[in-house]
Design an enzyme around this catalytic site. Sequence first.
Site, PDB file in Angstrom:
ATOM      1  N   GLY A  75       0.824  -1.201   0.000  1.00 36.48           N
ATOM      2  CA  GLY A  75       0.000   0.000   0.000  1.00 36.48           C
ATOM      3  C   GLY A  75       0.860   1.253   0.000  1.00 36.48           C
ATOM      4  N   GLY A 147      -4.858  -9.325  -6.323  1.00 34.99           N
ATOM      5  CA  GLY A 147      -3.495  -9.077  -6.763  1.00 34.99           C
ATOM      6  C   GLY A 147      -2.569 -10.111  -6.163  1.00 34.99           C
ATOM      7  NE  ARG A 172      -7.146  -8.931 -12.891  1.00 26.42           N
ATOM      8  CZ  ARG A 172      -6.482  -9.787 -12.109  1.00 26.42           C
ATOM      9  NH1 ARG A 172      -6.003 -10.922 -12.623  1.00 26.42           N
ATOM     10  NH2 ARG A 172      -6.267  -9.528 -10.828  1.00 26.42           N
ATOM     11  NE  ARG A 228      -2.391   0.821   3.636  1.00 20.73           N
ATOM     12  CZ  ARG A 228      -1.501  -0.145   3.521  1.00 20.73           C
ATOM     13  NH1 ARG A 228      -1.835  -1.384   3.877  1.00 20.73           N
ATOM     14  NH2 ARG A 228      -0.286   0.118   3.057  1.00 20.73           N
ATOM     15  CG  ASP A 251      -2.841  -7.250   9.891  1.00 19.83           C
ATOM     16  OD1 ASP A 251      -2.451  -7.327  11.078  1.00 19.83           O
ATOM     17  OD2 ASP A 251      -2.062  -6.998   8.939  1.00 19.83           O
ATOM     18  CG  HIS A 275      -0.927  -2.589   9.279  1.00 19.61           C
ATOM     19  ND1 HIS A 275      -1.330  -1.390   8.749  1.00 19.61           N
ATOM     20  CD2 HIS A 275      -0.515  -3.321   8.215  1.00 19.61           C
ATOM     21  CE1 HIS A 275      -1.167  -1.382   7.443  1.00 19.61           C
ATOM     22  NE2 HIS A 275      -0.660  -2.557   7.090  1.00 19.61           N
ATOM     23  N   GLY A 277       0.557  -8.162   9.107  1.00 20.21           N
ATOM     24  CA  GLY A 277       0.439  -9.229   8.119  1.00 20.21           C
ATOM     25  C   GLY A 277       1.719  -9.527   7.361  1.00 20.21           C
TER      26      GLY A 277
END
Length: 310
Positions: A75, A147, A172, A228, A251, A275, A277
Amino acid sequence: MTVRIPQVWLPAQFARLADLPPGLEYARWDGRSAFPSDPAEVVFYVPPLTQDIGVISRPLPRMTRLRAVQALSSGTDELRTQLDRIPRPVTLCNAGGAPAPGTAELALILASLRGIPESVRAQPGGAWSPQVSPSLYERPVLIVGYGAVGSALEELLVPFGCAVTRVAGTDRDAPRGPVRSVAHLPRLVADADVVVLSTPLTPKTRQLFDAFMLARMKDGALLVNVARGAVVDTDALLKETHEGRLRAALDVTDPEPLPPGHPLRAAPGVLITPHVGAFTTSLWPRLEQLVRRQLSRFAVGEELENVVSR
């Protein structure tokens, strides 16, 4: 005439990083001490690995020759905002797939489904209350943000035989099946027992899971957020968890860090980690490999990897 050697700032954690391309001068900075050299000479900046954007952005106004920033996280929303204030083009790259294995590994699904937080809270008091908990086997799982993290998570889910549905910005194909666009999300979210958020934070994904989207989720479903915090409307999530309709494993939170006494900390059925991870011992070798590749490209004028903005 004095020759100005282009300077690169690396995090202090990369003290043993070697085999770097010649023609560049390297300095290491820990984000707390004095600057290791004149920021005005820096052309390539790898910020310290921290969630404190104030630390990361402190030297930016003085980096008048800066050409590229290599973030060590997936991020980059806050860093991108800081770079937008610089009146010249700067290439911003994220960490790509380097943090993905650790973030996917954390995912918190099993801990939440199997009631591990409740058992931990009961342990000091000596309570012994066996319960039948939900299984992950063959459950429908929706991954929102397909992703590097989303695809790594699906690989971990394969042995459980989960029916995985993938969602990203546009339709996709992916090696394990089709990826549906976010336009299908209101319908797809209603069929999932577990919803995992691993999407970047953008204007389009900010509070993507608002009161409407959360209300579309199944009764008893689990929401996992490793993206996020602002992808989820915190107030709407609190309402759903206090009513006992949804569980959550987070997280990331909004706000972050989560203040002491915040109602999310005491919400029933909510598991929170700070946070962490991506932060495993295996992260550093992957980041070092990425930085070495990026510097080799930069030194010879090649296109950098994982470009997210200029």
